[in-house]
Design a protein around this motif. Structure first.
Motif, PDB file in Angstrom:
ATOM      1  N   LYS A   1       0.822  -1.205   0.000  1.00 50.83           N
ATOM      2  CA  LYS A   1       0.000   0.000   0.000  1.00 50.83           C
ATOM      3  C   LYS A   1       0.860   1.262   0.000  1.00 50.83           C
ATOM      4  O   LYS A   1       0.465   2.296  -0.524  1.00 50.83           O
ATOM      5  CB  LYS A   1      -0.934   0.009   1.219  1.00 50.83           C
ATOM      6  CG  LYS A   1      -2.131  -0.934   1.079  1.00 50.83           C
ATOM      7  CD  LYS A   1      -3.028  -0.840   2.293  1.00 50.83           C
ATOM      8  CE  LYS A   1      -4.275  -1.705   2.109  1.00 50.83           C
ATOM      9  NZ  LYS A   1      -5.138  -1.213   1.024  1.00 50.83           N
ATOM     10  N   GLY A   2       2.060   1.185   0.608  1.00 50.02           N
ATOM     11  CA  GLY A   2       3.004   2.289   0.559  1.00 50.02           C
ATOM     12  C   GLY A   2       2.668   3.480   1.434  1.00 50.02           C
ATOM     13  O   GLY A   2       3.371   4.486   1.396  1.00 50.02           O
ATOM     14  N   GLU A   3       1.613   3.403   2.235  1.00 51.43           N
ATOM     15  CA  GLU A   3       1.227   4.548   3.059  1.00 51.43           C
ATOM     16  C   GLU A   3       1.349   4.254   4.554  1.00 51.43           C
ATOM     17  O   GLU A   3       1.217   5.141   5.386  1.00 51.43           O
ATOM     18  CB  GLU A   3      -0.220   4.958   2.743  1.00 51.43           C
ATOM     19  CG  GLU A   3      -1.178   3.819   2.875  1.00 51.43           C
ATOM     20  CD  GLU A   3      -2.346   3.855   1.902  1.00 51.43           C
ATOM     21  OE1 GLU A   3      -3.341   3.236   2.231  1.00 51.43           O
ATOM     22  OE2 GLU A   3      -2.267   4.490   0.837  1.00 51.43           O
ATOM     23  N   THR A   4       1.633   2.992   4.886  1.00 54.25           N
ATOM     24  CA  THR A   4       1.798   2.600   6.279  1.00 54.25           C
ATOM     25  C   THR A   4       3.247   2.793   6.705  1.00 54.25           C
ATOM     26  O   THR A   4       4.167   2.389   5.992  1.00 54.25           O
ATOM     27  CB  THR A   4       1.389   1.130   6.475  1.00 54.25           C
ATOM     28  OG1 THR A   4       0.000   0.981   6.157  1.00 54.25           O
ATOM     29  CG2 THR A   4       1.623   0.688   7.906  1.00 54.25           C
ATOM     30  N   ARG A   5       3.462   3.393   7.839  1.00 53.75           N
ATOM     31  CA  ARG A   5       4.816   3.620   8.357  1.00 53.75           C
ATOM     32  C   ARG A   5       5.080   2.826   9.637  1.00 53.75           C
ATOM     33  O   ARG A   5       6.230   2.588   9.980  1.00 53.75           O
ATOM     34  CB  ARG A   5       5.024   5.121   8.635  1.00 53.75           C
ATOM     35  CG  ARG A   5       5.040   5.973   7.370  1.00 53.75           C
ATOM     36  CD  ARG A   5       6.267   5.646   6.528  1.00 53.75           C
ATOM     37  NE  ARG A   5       6.269   6.353   5.241  1.00 53.75           N
ATOM     38  CZ  ARG A   5       5.839   5.832   4.113  1.00 53.75           C
ATOM     39  NH1 ARG A   5       5.362   4.587   4.101  1.00 53.75           N
ATOM     40  NH2 ARG A   5       5.882   6.507   2.992  1.00 53.75           N
ATOM     41  N   ARG A   6       4.019   2.406  10.320  1.00 53.71           N
ATOM     42  CA  ARG A   6       4.218   1.714  11.590  1.00 53.71           C
ATOM     43  C   ARG A   6       3.200   0.578  11.703  1.00 53.71           C
ATOM     44  O   ARG A   6       2.026   0.741  11.386  1.00 53.71           O
ATOM     45  CB  ARG A   6       4.063   2.687  12.757  1.00 53.71           C
ATOM     46  CG  ARG A   6       4.359   2.069  14.122  1.00 53.71           C
ATOM     47  CD  ARG A   6       4.284   3.115  15.237  1.00 53.71           C
ATOM     48  NE  ARG A   6       5.336   4.132  15.077  1.00 53.71           N
ATOM     49  CZ  ARG A   6       5.128   5.363  14.659  1.00 53.71           C
ATOM     50  NH1 ARG A   6       3.887   5.758  14.351  1.00 53.71           N
ATOM     51  NH2 ARG A   6       6.122   6.230  14.543  1.00 53.71           N
ATOM     52  N   VAL A   7       3.686  -0.584  12.161  1.00 48.44           N
ATOM     53  CA  VAL A   7       2.820  -1.748  12.358  1.00 48.44           C
ATOM     54  C   VAL A   7       3.103  -2.337  13.734  1.00 48.44           C
ATOM     55  O   VAL A   7       4.265  -2.438  14.151  1.00 48.44           O
ATOM     56  CB  VAL A   7       3.065  -2.829  11.278  1.00 48.44           C
ATOM     57  CG1 VAL A   7       2.223  -4.068  11.577  1.00 48.44           C
ATOM     58  CG2 VAL A   7       2.731  -2.303   9.895  1.00 48.44           C
ATOM     59  N   ARG A   8       2.053  -2.697  14.433  1.00 48.90           N
ATOM     60  CA  ARG A   8       2.187  -3.330  15.749  1.00 48.90           C
ATOM     61  C   ARG A   8       1.659  -4.754  15.648  1.00 48.90           C
ATOM     62  O   ARG A   8       0.525  -4.983  15.217  1.00 48.90           O
ATOM     63  CB  ARG A   8       1.383  -2.544  16.789  1.00 48.90           C
ATOM     64  CG  ARG A   8       1.510  -3.050  18.228  1.00 48.90           C
ATOM     65  CD  ARG A   8       0.758  -2.091  19.135  1.00 48.90           C
ATOM     66  NE  ARG A   8       0.903  -2.419  20.546  1.00 48.90           N
ATOM     67  CZ  ARG A   8       0.073  -3.231  21.211  1.00 48.90           C
ATOM     68  NH1 ARG A   8      -0.951  -3.778  20.589  1.00 48.90           N
ATOM     69  NH2 ARG A   8       0.277  -3.462  22.500  1.00 48.90           N
ATOM     70  N   ILE A   9       2.497  -5.724  16.038  1.00 50.50           N
ATOM     71  CA  ILE A   9       2.142  -7.140  15.953  1.00 50.50           C
ATOM     72  C   ILE A   9       2.142  -7.728  17.357  1.00 50.50           C
ATOM     73  O   ILE A   9       3.138  -7.637  18.071  1.00 50.50           O
ATOM     74  CB  ILE A   9       3.141  -7.915  15.065  1.00 50.50           C
ATOM     75  CG1 ILE A   9       3.138  -7.343  13.639  1.00 50.50           C
ATOM     76  CG2 ILE A   9       2.811  -9.403  15.048  1.00 50.50           C
ATOM     77  CD1 ILE A   9       4.272  -7.869  12.782  1.00 50.50           C
ATOM     78  N   GLN A  10       1.030  -8.321  17.743  1.00 50.46           N
ATOM     79  CA  GLN A  10       0.910  -8.884  19.088  1.00 50.46           C
ATOM     80  C   GLN A  10       0.342 -10.286  19.024  1.00 50.46           C
ATOM     81  O   GLN A  10      -0.614 -10.556  18.295  1.00 50.46           O
ATOM     82  CB  GLN A  10       0.013  -8.005  19.957  1.00 50.46           C
ATOM     83  CG  GLN A  10      -0.162  -8.529  21.383  1.00 50.46           C
ATOM     84  CD  GLN A  10      -0.923  -7.553  22.265  1.00 50.46           C
ATOM     85  OE1 GLN A  10      -1.418  -6.540  21.792  1.00 50.46           O
ATOM     86  NE2 GLN A  10      -0.997  -7.851  23.552  1.00 50.46           N
ATOM     87  N   TRP A  11       0.967 -11.194  19.774  1.00 55.84           N
ATOM     88  CA  TRP A  11       0.447 -12.553  19.943  1.00 55.84           C
ATOM     89  C   TRP A  11       0.118 -12.769  21.412  1.00 55.84           C
ATOM     90  O   TRP A  11       0.800 -12.267  22.303  1.00 55.84           O
ATOM     91  CB  TRP A  11       1.486 -13.588  19.530  1.00 55.84           C
ATOM     92  CG  TRP A  11       1.609 -13.819  18.057  1.00 55.84           C
ATOM     93  CD1 TRP A  11       1.147 -13.016  17.057  1.00 55.84           C
ATOM     94  CD2 TRP A  11       2.267 -14.922  17.417  1.00 55.84           C
ATOM     95  NE1 TRP A  11       1.467 -13.547  15.838  1.00 55.84           N
ATOM     96  CE2 TRP A  11       2.157 -14.725  16.031  1.00 55.84           C
ATOM     97  CE3 TRP A  11       2.938 -16.044  17.878  1.00 55.84           C
ATOM     98  CZ2 TRP A  11       2.697 -15.612  15.108  1.00 55.84           C
ATOM     99  CZ3 TRP A  11       3.472 -16.935  16.970  1.00 55.84           C
ATOM    100  CH2 TRP A  11       3.349 -16.720  15.593  1.00 55.84           C
ATOM    101  N   ASP A  12      -0.922 -13.542  21.649  1.00 53.86           N
ATOM    102  CA  ASP A  12      -1.272 -13.936  23.003  1.00 53.86           C
ATOM    103  C   ASP A  12      -1.941 -15.306  22.917  1.00 53.86           C
ATOM    104  O   ASP A  12      -2.298 -15.770  21.830  1.00 53.86           O
ATOM    105  CB  ASP A  12      -2.210 -12.911  23.648  1.00 53.86           C
ATOM    106  CG  ASP A  12      -2.179 -12.979  25.174  1.00 53.86           C
ATOM    107  OD1 ASP A  12      -1.579 -13.932  25.710  1.00 53.86           O
ATOM    108  OD2 ASP A  12      -2.752 -12.087  25.808  1.00 53.86           O
ATOM    109  N   CYS A  13      -2.093 -15.946  24.036  1.00 52.33           N
ATOM    110  CA  CYS A  13      -2.689 -17.282  24.061  1.00 52.33           C
ATOM    111  C   CYS A  13      -3.590 -17.387  25.282  1.00 52.33           C
ATOM    112  O   CYS A  13      -3.148 -17.090  26.396  1.00 52.33           O
ATOM    113  CB  CYS A  13      -1.580 -18.342  24.098  1.00 52.33           C
ATOM    114  SG  CYS A  13      -2.189 -20.041  23.979  1.00 52.33           S
ATOM    115  N   ASP A  14      -4.850 -17.778  25.063  1.00 56.29           N
ATOM    116  CA  ASP A  14      -5.783 -17.883  26.185  1.00 56.29           C
ATOM    117  C   ASP A  14      -5.966 -19.328  26.647  1.00 56.29           C
ATOM    118  O   ASP A  14      -6.870 -19.627  27.411  1.00 56.29           O
ATOM    119  CB  ASP A  14      -7.137 -17.264  25.820  1.00 56.29           C
ATOM    120  CG  ASP A  14      -7.842 -18.009  24.680  1.00 56.29           C
ATOM    121  OD1 ASP A  14      -7.298 -19.034  24.213  1.00 56.29           O
ATOM    122  OD2 ASP A  14      -8.931 -17.560  24.259  1.00 56.29           O
ATOM    123  N   GLY A  15      -5.094 -20.219  26.156  1.00 53.35           N
ATOM    124  CA  GLY A  15      -5.189 -21.619  26.525  1.00 53.35           C
ATOM    125  C   GLY A  15      -5.935 -22.451  25.508  1.00 53.35           C
ATOM    126  O   GLY A  15      -5.661 -23.643  25.346  1.00 53.35           O
TER     127      GLY A  15
END
Length: 275
Positions: free
Chosen positions: A137-151
């Protein structure tokens, strides 16, 4: 060997799906590798010699990974959630280091349940696909990636700071939606114009329970089970009667009882339910 004209067995379908999954994952990895190489070559922070060295290193790593592809067909092997996340960071490291995208990784808890190999592979592929879509897309400058596990589920959160116009029907999300659907997961997309978009994904860690066979879930007599087995195979009343040594009227009586007990409206629905 499967008879001509018959549908593929469930085992054959699983093998075909696994093969397709491995090919798709390799395509994603190679796309990230190529994007990384381009980012290195375009970087103003490296001179020609340093760029060549770094590109060689990235390409060599990719080749080693390609040679090890058979080792990754291990859906029955568990991966610690932290280790699976570390592999994701490693996959994206060259692109993050030399590209213009600022990626923030939020580590999953070390106590999280280990991931089945299939889920770990899919999760990494989903994140890689999302990052590549943001790069395109060329317009994104920052990305946040999060993983979690609820069991019970792996929870993936991906948020960008783009225009905030992403929708569930966006073509760039199709590969992600297909991977999520293949694992009976859930994908939610939200966007705020001018503030960015978010992907929230839930991937079950356990396969869905197999449905209980109809003959075991509904109380049937021995004769009704015999009739059900033949009806489910496509046999008509005359053939059912001759096979079981009973009259056609008796067959009709048993079929009527089966429809009533199962809540089905016809032979076709009864056969489908039995299967």
């Amino acid at each position: 060997m499967e008879a001509q004209g018959q549908l593929p067995s469930s085992a054959s379908r699983r093998l075909a799906l696994e093969h397709s999954r491995v090919l798709a994952e390799q395509a994603d990895r190679h796309a990230v590798t190529l994007e990384s190489i381009l980012a290195i070559l375009r970087s103003n922070r490296l001179d020609d010699r340093a760029a060549r060295t770094m590109v060689t290193d990235v390409a060599t790593t990719a080749l080693v990974g390609l040679r090890m592809v058979t080792d990754e067909q291990r859906s029955s092997i568990l991966e610690p959630v932290v280790g699976a996340f570390a592999r994701l960071r490693s996959d994206l490291h060259p692109l993050v280091r030399f590209g213009e995208l600022d990626v923030q990784f939020v580590e999953p808890p070390a106590t999280g349940r280990a991931l089945p190999g299939e889920v770990a592979h899919a999760a990494r592929a989903i994140v890689r696909s999302a990052v590549l879509a943001f790069v395109d897309k060329g317009e994104t400058r920052r990305v946040r990636i999060q993983w979690d596990c609820d069991g019970l589920n792996l929870l993936i959160g991906i948020r960008d700071d783009g225009r905030g116009d992403l929708t569930p029907h966006d073509d760039s999300l199709r590969p992600i939606a297909e991977k999520v659907s293949a694992l009976d997961g859930v994908l939610a997309v939200s966007a705020t114009p001018g503030w960015g978009s978010s992907l929230d994904i839930r991937l079950p860690l356990d396969p869905p329970a197999e449905p209980e066979p109809l003959a075991d879930s509904v109380e049937l007599t021995a004769r009704e089970r015999d009739v059900l087995r033949l009806v489910a195979s496509g046999a008509r009343n005359r053939l059912v009667a001759s096979t079981l040594g009973i009259s056609e009227n008796t067959v009709k009586f048993h079929v009527s009882n089966l429809l009533h007990k199962t809540g089905t409206s016809g032979r076709a629905e009864l056969a489908a339910l039995a299967h």
